[in-house]
Design an enzyme around this catalytic site. Structure first.
Site, PDB file in Angstrom:
ATOM      1  N   GLU A 293      -4.857 -11.369  14.205  1.00 27.55           N
ATOM      2  CA  GLU A 293      -4.470  -9.967  14.018  1.00 27.55           C
ATOM      3  C   GLU A 293      -5.665  -9.054  14.243  1.00 27.55           C
ATOM      4  O   GLU A 293      -5.506  -7.911  14.676  1.00 27.55           O
ATOM      5  CB  GLU A 293      -3.891  -9.752  12.620  1.00 27.55           C
ATOM      6  CG  GLU A 293      -3.147  -8.432  12.476  1.00 27.55           C
ATOM      7  CD  GLU A 293      -2.324  -8.347  11.205  1.00 27.55           C
ATOM      8  OE1 GLU A 293      -1.135  -8.735  11.229  1.00 27.55           O
ATOM      9  OE2 GLU A 293      -2.859  -7.904  10.173  1.00 27.55           O
TER      10      GLU A 293
ATOM     11  N   LYS B 183       0.827  -1.207   0.000  1.00 25.48           N
ATOM     12  CA  LYS B 183       0.000   0.000   0.000  1.00 25.48           C
ATOM     13  C   LYS B 183       0.866   1.263   0.000  1.00 25.48           C
ATOM     14  O   LYS B 183       0.647   2.177  -0.790  1.00 25.48           O
ATOM     15  CB  LYS B 183      -0.932   0.001   1.209  1.00 25.48           C
ATOM     16  CG  LYS B 183      -1.878   1.189   1.250  1.00 25.48           C
ATOM     17  CD  LYS B 183      -2.762   1.176   2.493  1.00 25.48           C
ATOM     18  CE  LYS B 183      -3.761   0.055   2.467  1.00 25.48           C
ATOM     19  NZ  LYS B 183      -4.713   0.124   3.596  1.00 25.48           N
TER      20      LYS B 183
ATOM     21  N   GLY C  74      -5.345  -4.739   5.191  1.00 30.37           N
ATOM     22  CA  GLY C  74      -4.524  -5.726   4.498  1.00 30.37           C
ATOM     23  C   GLY C  74      -5.111  -7.121   4.507  1.00 30.37           C
ATOM     24  O   GLY C  74      -5.145  -7.804   3.484  1.00 30.37           O
ATOM     25  N   ARG C  75      -5.619  -7.570   5.652  1.00 28.20           N
ATOM     26  CA  ARG C  75      -6.141  -8.934   5.735  1.00 28.20           C
ATOM     27  C   ARG C  75      -7.529  -9.074   5.106  1.00 28.20           C
ATOM     28  O   ARG C  75      -8.077 -10.166   5.070  1.00 28.20           O
ATOM     29  CB  ARG C  75      -6.132  -9.410   7.180  1.00 28.20           C
ATOM     30  CG  ARG C  75      -6.837  -8.506   8.168  1.00 28.20           C
ATOM     31  CD  ARG C  75      -6.482  -8.898   9.611  1.00 28.20           C
ATOM     32  NE  ARG C  75      -7.019  -7.969  10.592  1.00 28.20           N
ATOM     33  CZ  ARG C  75      -6.429  -6.835  10.947  1.00 28.20           C
ATOM     34  NH1 ARG C  75      -5.311  -6.467  10.369  1.00 28.20           N
ATOM     35  NH2 ARG C  75      -6.956  -6.051  11.874  1.00 28.20           N
TER      36      ARG C  75
ATOM     37  N   LYS D  78       8.748  -4.140  14.011  1.00 32.19           N
ATOM     38  CA  LYS D  78       9.333  -3.532  12.808  1.00 32.19           C
ATOM     39  C   LYS D  78      10.216  -2.337  13.176  1.00 32.19           C
ATOM     40  O   LYS D  78      11.302  -2.150  12.624  1.00 32.19           O
ATOM     41  CB  LYS D  78       8.227  -3.079  11.859  1.00 32.19           C
ATOM     42  CG  LYS D  78       7.458  -4.208  11.193  1.00 32.19           C
ATOM     43  CD  LYS D  78       6.433  -3.643  10.236  1.00 32.19           C
ATOM     44  CE  LYS D  78       5.670  -4.731   9.528  1.00 32.19           C
ATOM     45  NZ  LYS D  78       4.677  -4.194   8.568  1.00 32.19           N
TER      46      LYS D  78
ATOM     47  N   HIS E 298      -2.899 -38.071  11.681  1.00 32.99           N
ATOM     48  CA  HIS E 298      -1.690 -38.838  11.957  1.00 32.99           C
ATOM     49  C   HIS E 298      -0.604 -37.963  12.572  1.00 32.99           C
ATOM     50  O   HIS E 298       0.577 -38.325  12.531  1.00 32.99           O
ATOM     51  CB  HIS E 298      -1.195 -39.505  10.669  1.00 32.99           C
ATOM     52  CG  HIS E 298      -2.139 -40.535  10.146  1.00 32.99           C
ATOM     53  ND1 HIS E 298      -2.068 -41.870  10.515  1.00 32.99           N
ATOM     54  CD2 HIS E 298      -3.207 -40.432   9.328  1.00 32.99           C
ATOM     55  CE1 HIS E 298      -3.044 -42.537   9.922  1.00 32.99           C
ATOM     56  NE2 HIS E 298      -3.749 -41.687   9.191  1.00 32.99           N
TER      57      HIS E 298
ATOM     58  N   GLU F  87       9.794  -5.643   4.421  1.00 35.59           N
ATOM     59  CA  GLU F  87       9.915  -6.994   3.870  1.00 35.59           C
ATOM     60  C   GLU F  87       9.651  -6.993   2.368  1.00 35.59           C
ATOM     61  O   GLU F  87      10.427  -7.539   1.568  1.00 35.59           O
ATOM     62  CB  GLU F  87       8.933  -7.950   4.566  1.00 35.59           C
ATOM     63  CG  GLU F  87       9.077  -8.044   6.069  1.00 35.59           C
ATOM     64  CD  GLU F  87       8.167  -7.087   6.817  1.00 35.59           C
ATOM     65  OE1 GLU F  87       7.956  -7.313   8.015  1.00 35.59           O
ATOM     66  OE2 GLU F  87       7.660  -6.118   6.197  1.00 35.59           O
TER      67      GLU F  87
END
Length: 532
Positions: free
Chosen positions: A349, A202, A263-264, A496, A380, A208
């Protein structure tokens, strides 16, 4: 405080009366239990009958929802009010898949949404038709999406889920990790002449994403591309025009989105460009349609018959009254193997908060730990803990009635395991009068674990859109009950900020003394052992 309100206290009293009741006994007492405690929306069946609920439980949960003004909050969300109070923003992800005007700050956002959708359509069609090619005249064969958080998890989950609909011949790759291994291993098998990069950020400043983007750009130029060719091989999804153009991306290859898109919640926006390129724009629009129909259901259905509402309230019942700390997502569908990771971000979040909207410290549990795995693999691995461990868990089981892959008896066996596990978690295994000897303690399985089952006809784009929106709205329901803001994420920023300071200190070989002794020691050990 919420825990002292009448509706909460009524549920607390009810819990004391029902908490010792076994789930299997509830089924024995009421043959209509499944019909009472299951809901149907289009081709999606939600069964919450394997939870410790009665008619009274549902009535009291609905009174809690009314006390917290859930219906009013749903209206505020859909109308575009500033429900994100700490950032003074709306949360208009529903506008990204809607057709009705929605006004924010006096402006209808729908025309801008439709303009970006049209831009995505034009771009996608030109890639698929071969009108847009790489610098050497070859058509694109690989799409590399570079993002983090929702700019990665959402598109990755959806493209994996809709692999049967990938008819475009394009291979889609996702880069999010700062560890150079992911970028290096992806790029080493790609041809820069036929690779298109999507930089999803954005602000175009995320550390990152931009580190990976710059490294991808360097790889592209070093392996045959030119500085000029960057403009045709990189596209940006951002709001920062100046930074995008400085990177070398053509303005016509920039796709906008807005600060009212979290964002999510962003896969419905231009962040979904990788999805459209993978499965085609028509299938992307079907994804939007499925979400829109769930939005309409969430807005209009009575609370007792509202899938997101009841899914959210059942979660409240488990988390706040049965003290469930961990909730597992178990898709019995390989296509949904990334759904647990996607829901981890969506739920934790959003609702991993300890302060109310009013700034008060919370004295009750909010989001549980969300995790999961494809169902049969989990059987399993960690189901042993479910059946005989000491942790109290709740679980969502998801499966489709029809498979895209007809291989012998695979799907029937898959669903047999789905049904068997929810039954086993409820009933367990005990000695019976018909057995000659009592089971030894190590063979006894207590049972009485609550599970929700979500069955759908087939995992197509429209159904997937509805499922994702179902969970989005479930998260909002729980945030309203807990009186927290699900649309900010201030806790993400601290690490961050510290990393930026530490990264500068790691550039030298001097002994570190500006942090606590543990951090200093760890940094010094790294400096001594990092080699060249």
């Amino acid at each position: 405080m919420l825990t002292r309100t009448p509706a909460w206290q009524a549920l607390h009293t009810h819990h004391a009366a029902i908490s010792k009741t076994k789930l299997c006994d509830l089924f024995q007492k009421d043959e209509q239990r499944f019909n009472k405690f299951s809901l149907l929306f289009n081709d999606i069946l939600l069964d919450y009958s394997k939870h410790p609920v009665t008619d009274e439980t549902v009535t009291l949960l609905l009174k809690l929802a009314q006390q917290q003004d859930l219906e009013g909050w749903i209206k505020r969300l859909i109308r575009g009010e500033r429900v994100n109070n700490t950032e003074h923003r709306a949360a208009l992800h529903s506008a990204l898949r809607g057709d009705d005007p929605i006004f924010f700050d006096g402006k209808d956002v729908l025309p801008d949404v439709k303009n970006v959708l049209q831009q995505m359509t034009d771009f996608t069609n030109r890639i698929h038709n071969g009108d847009l090619k790489g610098y050497s005249g070859k058509p694109f064969r690989d799409i590399v999406n570079i993002g983090i958080g929702g700019s990665d998890l959402g598109p990755l989950m959806v493209t994996e889920a809709l692999k049967p609909y990938n008819k475009t011949g394009l291979n889609t790759h996702f880069i999010s990790n700062l560890d150079g291994a992911q970028l290096s291993e992806t790029l080493k098998n790609l041809n820069p002449e036929t690779t298109l990069f999507i930089i999803a950020s954005k602000t175009f400043t995320s550390q990152e994403t931009m580190l990976n983007a710059r490294s991808a750009r360097e790889w592209f130029v070093a392996n045959g591309g030119t500085e000029t060719a960057v403009a045709g091989h990189f596209v940006a999804i951002s709001t920062n025009v100046q930074a995008v153009e400085k990177f070398g991306i053509s303005a016509k290859n920039m796709f906008l989105f807005w600060d009212w898109v979290g964002g999510r919640y962003s896969l419905w926006s231009a962040i979904g460009l990788s999805i459209a390129l993978c499965v085609g724009m028509e299938n992307f629009k079907q994804l939007l349609t499925g979400a829109k129909e769930m939005d309409q259901h969430f807005s209009n259905a009575p609370l007792a018959h509202n899938l997101p509402v009841m899914l959210g309230l059942i979660g409240i019942w488990q988390i706040n009254f049965f003290d469930v700390k961990t909730h597992v997502i178990l898709p019995y569908d390989q296509s949904l193997h990334r759904l647990p990771a996607y829901l981890q971000q969506l739920e934790m979040e959003s609702n991993g908060k300890c302060v109310t909207r009013d700034g008060e410290r919370i004295d009750y549990s909010t989001s549980p730990v969300i995790w999961g795995e494809q169902g049969v693999n989990g059987q399993h691995a960690f189901y042993q803990l479910f059946h005989q461990g000491t942790q109290r868990i709740s679980a969502d089981f998801l499966a489709s009635c029809q498979s895209h892959y007809s291989i012998a008896d695979h799907h029937r066996w898959l669903l047999a395991n789905f049904f068997a596990q929810t039954e086993a978690m409820m009933n367990g295994r005990h000695s019976t009068e018909n057995e000659k000897e009592a089971l030894p303690p190590y063979k006894v399985i207590p049972g009485n674990h609550a599970t929700t089952s979500i069955l759908f006809k087939k995992l197509d784009p429209k159904t997937l859109g509805s499922l994702i929106a179902l969970y989005e709205h479930k998260v909002f329901v729980q945030s309203v009950i807990w009186n927290i803001n699900p649309f900010d994420q201030w806790g993400v920023e601290l690490g961050k900020q510290l990393a930026e300071k530490i990264e500068k200190e790691l550039k030298n070989d001097e002994s570190t003394s500006s942090h606590d002794s543990s951090t200093n020691g760890l940094m010094d050990y790294f400096k001594a052992n990092r080699g060249d």
